[in-house]
Design a protein around this motif. Structure first.
Motif, PDB file in Angstrom:
ATOM      1  N   ARG A 334     -65.110 -40.955 -16.837  1.00  0.00           N
ATOM      2  CA  ARG A 334     -64.407 -39.702 -17.077  1.00  0.00           C
ATOM      3  C   ARG A 334     -64.426 -39.415 -18.573  1.00  0.00           C
ATOM      4  O   ARG A 334     -63.970 -40.229 -19.389  1.00  0.00           O
ATOM      5  CB  ARG A 334     -62.966 -39.780 -16.591  1.00  0.00           C
ATOM      6  CG  ARG A 334     -62.810 -40.122 -15.123  1.00  0.00           C
ATOM      7  CD  ARG A 334     -63.335 -39.027 -14.226  1.00  0.00           C
ATOM      8  NE  ARG A 334     -62.550 -37.814 -14.336  1.00  0.00           N
ATOM      9  CZ  ARG A 334     -62.825 -36.693 -13.686  1.00  0.00           C
ATOM     10  NH1 ARG A 334     -63.886 -36.637 -12.883  1.00  0.00           N
ATOM     11  NH2 ARG A 334     -62.072 -35.627 -13.832  1.00  0.00           N
ATOM     12  N   ARG A 335     -64.957 -38.248 -18.950  1.00  0.00           N
ATOM     13  CA  ARG A 335     -65.043 -37.867 -20.355  1.00  0.00           C
ATOM     14  C   ARG A 335     -64.737 -36.380 -20.502  1.00  0.00           C
ATOM     15  O   ARG A 335     -64.876 -35.607 -19.552  1.00  0.00           O
ATOM     16  CB  ARG A 335     -66.436 -38.158 -20.929  1.00  0.00           C
ATOM     17  CG  ARG A 335     -66.776 -39.641 -20.979  1.00  0.00           C
ATOM     18  CD  ARG A 335     -68.092 -39.883 -21.689  1.00  0.00           C
ATOM     19  NE  ARG A 335     -68.038 -39.445 -23.078  1.00  0.00           N
ATOM     20  CZ  ARG A 335     -69.072 -39.504 -23.911  1.00  0.00           C
ATOM     21  NH1 ARG A 335     -70.238 -39.973 -23.485  1.00  0.00           N
ATOM     22  NH2 ARG A 335     -68.956 -39.089 -25.160  1.00  0.00           N
ATOM     23  N   MET A 336     -64.334 -35.990 -21.703  1.00  0.00           N
ATOM     24  CA  MET A 336     -64.036 -34.593 -21.991  1.00  0.00           C
ATOM     25  C   MET A 336     -65.334 -33.825 -22.209  1.00  0.00           C
ATOM     26  O   MET A 336     -66.217 -34.266 -22.949  1.00  0.00           O
ATOM     27  CB  MET A 336     -63.157 -34.491 -23.244  1.00  0.00           C
ATOM     28  CG  MET A 336     -62.784 -33.065 -23.620  1.00  0.00           C
ATOM     29  SD  MET A 336     -61.788 -32.275 -22.339  1.00  0.00           S
ATOM     30  CE  MET A 336     -61.683 -30.595 -22.992  1.00  0.00           C
ATOM     31  N   HIS A 337     -65.463 -32.663 -21.533  1.00  0.00           N
ATOM     32  CA  HIS A 337     -66.621 -31.779 -21.709  1.00  0.00           C
ATOM     33  C   HIS A 337     -66.152 -30.546 -22.467  1.00  0.00           C
ATOM     34  O   HIS A 337     -65.341 -29.757 -21.967  1.00  0.00           O
ATOM     35  CB  HIS A 337     -67.197 -31.392 -20.342  1.00  0.00           C
ATOM     36  CG  HIS A 337     -68.464 -30.608 -20.429  1.00  0.00           C
ATOM     37  ND1 HIS A 337     -68.626 -29.381 -19.819  1.00  0.00           N
ATOM     38  CD2 HIS A 337     -69.642 -30.878 -21.050  1.00  0.00           C
ATOM     39  CE1 HIS A 337     -69.847 -28.933 -20.064  1.00  0.00           C
ATOM     40  NE2 HIS A 337     -70.478 -29.825 -20.800  1.00  0.00           N
ATOM     41  N   ASN A 338     -66.635 -30.357 -23.694  1.00  0.00           N
ATOM     42  CA  ASN A 338     -66.118 -29.325 -24.597  1.00  0.00           C
ATOM     43  C   ASN A 338     -66.766 -27.958 -24.430  1.00  0.00           C
ATOM     44  O   ASN A 338     -66.509 -27.062 -25.242  1.00  0.00           O
ATOM     45  CB  ASN A 338     -66.295 -29.773 -26.050  1.00  0.00           C
ATOM     46  CG  ASN A 338     -65.416 -30.952 -26.400  1.00  0.00           C
ATOM     47  OD1 ASN A 338     -64.328 -31.089 -25.855  1.00  0.00           O
ATOM     48  ND2 ASN A 338     -65.884 -31.811 -27.288  1.00  0.00           N
ATOM     49  N   GLY A 339     -67.612 -27.784 -23.431  1.00  0.00           N
ATOM     50  CA  GLY A 339     -68.285 -26.494 -23.272  1.00  0.00           C
ATOM     51  C   GLY A 339     -68.495 -26.143 -21.820  1.00  0.00           C
ATOM     52  O   GLY A 339     -67.834 -26.674 -20.915  1.00  0.00           O
ATOM     53  N   THR A 340     -69.440 -25.227 -21.601  1.00  0.00           N
ATOM     54  CA  THR A 340     -69.808 -24.774 -20.264  1.00  0.00           C
ATOM     55  C   THR A 340     -71.325 -24.905 -20.112  1.00  0.00           C
ATOM     56  O   THR A 340     -72.064 -24.546 -21.033  1.00  0.00           O
ATOM     57  CB  THR A 340     -69.381 -23.308 -20.053  1.00  0.00           C
ATOM     58  OG1 THR A 340     -67.970 -23.205 -20.222  1.00  0.00           O
ATOM     59  CG2 THR A 340     -69.750 -22.826 -18.663  1.00  0.00           C
ATOM     60  N   ASP A 341     -71.784 -25.414 -18.955  1.00  0.00           N
ATOM     61  CA  ASP A 341     -73.210 -25.629 -18.707  1.00  0.00           C
ATOM     62  C   ASP A 341     -73.740 -24.575 -17.743  1.00  0.00           C
ATOM     63  O   ASP A 341     -73.145 -24.310 -16.693  1.00  0.00           O
ATOM     64  CB  ASP A 341     -73.447 -27.021 -18.117  1.00  0.00           C
ATOM     65  CG  ASP A 341     -73.187 -28.130 -19.134  1.00  0.00           C
ATOM     66  OD1 ASP A 341     -73.106 -27.795 -20.333  1.00  0.00           O
ATOM     67  OD2 ASP A 341     -73.061 -29.288 -18.730  1.00  0.00           O
ATOM     68  N   PHE A 342     -74.885 -23.963 -18.113  1.00  0.00           N
ATOM     69  CA  PHE A 342     -75.580 -22.996 -17.278  1.00  0.00           C
ATOM     70  C   PHE A 342     -76.981 -23.551 -17.016  1.00  0.00           C
ATOM     71  O   PHE A 342     -77.768 -23.712 -17.963  1.00  0.00           O
ATOM     72  CB  PHE A 342     -75.685 -21.632 -17.962  1.00  0.00           C
ATOM     73  CG  PHE A 342     -74.364 -21.015 -18.299  1.00  0.00           C
ATOM     74  CD1 PHE A 342     -73.708 -20.212 -17.387  1.00  0.00           C
ATOM     75  CD2 PHE A 342     -73.772 -21.234 -19.536  1.00  0.00           C
ATOM     76  CE1 PHE A 342     -72.490 -19.639 -17.703  1.00  0.00           C
ATOM     77  CE2 PHE A 342     -72.556 -20.675 -19.862  1.00  0.00           C
ATOM     78  CZ  PHE A 342     -71.911 -19.872 -18.930  1.00  0.00           C
ATOM     79  N   ALA A 343     -77.313 -23.836 -15.764  1.00  0.00           N
ATOM     80  CA  ALA A 343     -78.617 -24.398 -15.422  1.00  0.00           C
ATOM     81  C   ALA A 343     -79.547 -23.287 -14.962  1.00  0.00           C
ATOM     82  O   ALA A 343     -79.158 -22.400 -14.198  1.00  0.00           O
ATOM     83  CB  ALA A 343     -78.478 -25.449 -14.325  1.00  0.00           C
ATOM     84  N   GLY A 344     -80.810 -23.351 -15.429  1.00  0.00           N
ATOM     85  CA  GLY A 344     -81.800 -22.346 -15.074  1.00  0.00           C
ATOM     86  C   GLY A 344     -83.203 -22.860 -15.361  1.00  0.00           C
ATOM     87  O   GLY A 344     -83.392 -24.004 -15.790  1.00  0.00           O
ATOM     88  N   PRO A 345     -84.221 -22.020 -15.149  1.00  0.00           N
ATOM     89  CA  PRO A 345     -85.600 -22.442 -15.406  1.00  0.00           C
ATOM     90  C   PRO A 345     -85.835 -22.693 -16.894  1.00  0.00           C
ATOM     91  O   PRO A 345     -85.185 -22.106 -17.760  1.00  0.00           O
ATOM     92  CB  PRO A 345     -86.432 -21.256 -14.901  1.00  0.00           C
ATOM     93  CG  PRO A 345     -85.519 -20.475 -14.021  1.00  0.00           C
ATOM     94  CD  PRO A 345     -84.153 -20.677 -14.562  1.00  0.00           C
ATOM     95  N   ARG A 346     -86.781 -23.558 -17.178  1.00  0.00           N
ATOM     96  CA  ARG A 346     -87.143 -23.850 -18.552  1.00  0.00           C
ATOM     97  C   ARG A 346     -87.684 -22.585 -19.219  1.00  0.00           C
ATOM     98  O   ARG A 346     -88.480 -21.853 -18.640  1.00  0.00           O
ATOM     99  CB  ARG A 346     -88.205 -24.954 -18.596  1.00  0.00           C
ATOM    100  CG  ARG A 346     -88.663 -25.321 -20.012  1.00  0.00           C
ATOM    101  CD  ARG A 346     -89.725 -26.403 -19.965  1.00  0.00           C
ATOM    102  NE  ARG A 346     -90.233 -26.723 -21.299  1.00  0.00           N
ATOM    103  CZ  ARG A 346     -89.642 -27.555 -22.138  1.00  0.00           C
ATOM    104  NH1 ARG A 346     -88.534 -28.188 -21.756  1.00  0.00           N
ATOM    105  NH2 ARG A 346     -90.147 -27.804 -23.335  1.00  0.00           N
TER     106      ARG A 346
END
Length: 441
Positions: A334-346
């Motif tokens: 368990r760790r702190m995630h300081n942002g937001t992740d957006f997954a998409g094509p390279r």
């Protein structure tokens, strides 16, 4: 004791697994392999363990395969739902944009009407001043005529006294020059009286026309002011709500923008329609209030361009991780995630979310290829794990500029964008800003 126990176990094994011998015969010799009861039991146990392990592994693999298929189907359904939601949000955003453009058009039209109204008011004030001057001239002439009339009456009285109360006509016959003077004076007085009466009637008629025109202009002015006030409410309230949802104090933000933009967006000079030093009328107060609201709207728009009220990606992407504590994809802890992740094509385009200056453009441990942009109000945005960077340190960017391409550099399990927003160096939830601007931009 152990010997007796061993003998009993051997007897038990002999009952089910009697001793066997495996003969191996050759041309010259015959040999055998002795398979004791204990050896047979060990072999059977080993085979049973192998069969059981094989069956368990097969069952686990089948369950994992079934679970993976269900997970993929669920992921596809979630992706379809997310895409549908994105389409709905995109439609709402376009609709709000059209409404904002329509409000801006109404605002510009109202400004043009105010300019025309101000010109008409100035022209009507000039006409009123001319009429006041004309009335003063008429009054002056009337007073002079009345003085002349009184002078003539005095001369007539003196003439009557000189003639001893005799008939004026007889005196006039006796003195033709005096009679001619009186006739001319009376004729001139009558002509001036008729001219004054005619001018007064014209002045009253012009006054009635001017009052009607002023009333019509006042009604038009009220309608224009009402439309402008409605346009201000439609334009200012969403921006104020957006800043408050993002937790940004509007008073401090507006004051900071005003200090930095004294030439564009500073206080406007209040409207005045007269230079006589009189108190402002109700229309002037409303006009000055509208000018202040226009100034505030302009400051809000400047501030909105400097804060990250936008999404860093515009293509169809998947929201894979939000702000807060989460399970680390590498270690499982368990760790702190300081942002937001957006997954998409390279290679998916990544855009700046607000106006600012690039403070970092290069590799940074863990983040991979990283872009940092400094904005106003102590805000900084980070765009990590890029495959390509399109900006340089010190470069000034605007909202919507293409600054990088999505990748999987650094500490990453797949192609995605890690997006952070920091206020005075402290990470905050980026979705606060993105959600706050959904009904505005």
């Amino acid at each position: 004791m152990r010997t007796r126990l061993a003998i009993e176990l051997h007897s038990l094994f002999e009952r089910f697994f009697p001793e066997r011998r495996l003969f191996l015969k050759s041309d010259n010799d015959t040999r055998f392999i002795r398979l004791s009861s204990e050896t047979q039991v060990a072999a059977v146990a080993g085979v049973a363990v192998m069969v059981g392990w094989t069956a368990m592994a097969t069952a686990i693999l089948l369950m994992d395969s079934i679970g993976s298929g269900n997970f993929r189907e669920q992921a596809k359904r979630d992706q379809a739902t997310y895409q549908e939601r994105l389409n709905i949000l995109s439609g709402e955003r376009d609709m709000r944009a059209h409404e904002a453009l329509a409000a801006q058009d109404r605002f510009n039209a109202a400004l043009e009407q105010i300019s025309a109204m101000q010109s008409e008011l100035l022209a009507s004030e000039n006409r009123r001043r001319e009429l006041e001057t004309g009335i003063e001239v008429i009054q002056t002439t009337l007073r002079a005529t009345m003085k002349q009339r009184e002078s003539v009456r005095t001369e007539l009285a003196e003439l009557q006294q000189e003639t001893g109360g005799t008939d004026i006509y007889m005196a006039a016959v006796a003195n033709p020059a005096q009679m001619e003077f009186m006739t001319e004076a009376l004729s001139r007085t009558a002509a001036e009286r008729d001219q004054i009466a005619s001018d007064a009637q014209d002045a009253l008629s012009q006054r009635d026309d001017l009052e009607l025109e002023i009333q019509l202009m006042q009604e038009r002015s009220d309608e224009i002011f009402r439309q402008l006030e409605e346009a201000m409410v439609i334009s200012v309230e969403p921006l104020d709500k957006m800043f408050r949802k993002a937790g940004m104090p509007t008073d401090r933000i507006i004051e900071e923008v005003r200090r930095g933009y004294s030439g564009m967006g500073g206080p406007l000079t209040p409207l005045t329609f007269s230079t006589r030093g009189e108190e402002l009328s109700a229309d002037e107060v409303r006009a000055n209030t509208l000018l202040k609201q226009m100034d505030q709207l302009n400051l809000y728009r400047i501030a909105a361009e400097k804060a990250p009220f936008a999404s860093p990606v515009r293509a169809a992407v998947r929201f894979t991780s939000g702000y807060g504590t989460r399970r680390d994809p590498k270690t499982g802890g368990r760790r702190m995630h300081n942002g937001t992740d957006f997954a998409g094509p390279r290679g998916t385009d990544i855009f700046a979310t607000a106006d600012g200056v690039v403070s970092h453009a290069g590799w940074q441990s863990g983040f991979g290829k990283l872009v940092k942009v400094k904005h106003a109000f102590g805000i900084e945005t980070l765009y990590a794990h890029n495959s390509k960077i399109n900006v340089k340190v010190g470069q000034r960017v605007s909202r919507g500029d293409h600054i990088a391409d999505m990748g999987t550099t650094g500490r990453s399990t797949g192609t995605h964008l890690h997006y952070e927003v920091r206020v005075n160096g402290k990470p905050v939830n980026p979705m606060t800003y993105i959600k706050a601007a959904r009904n505005v931009f």
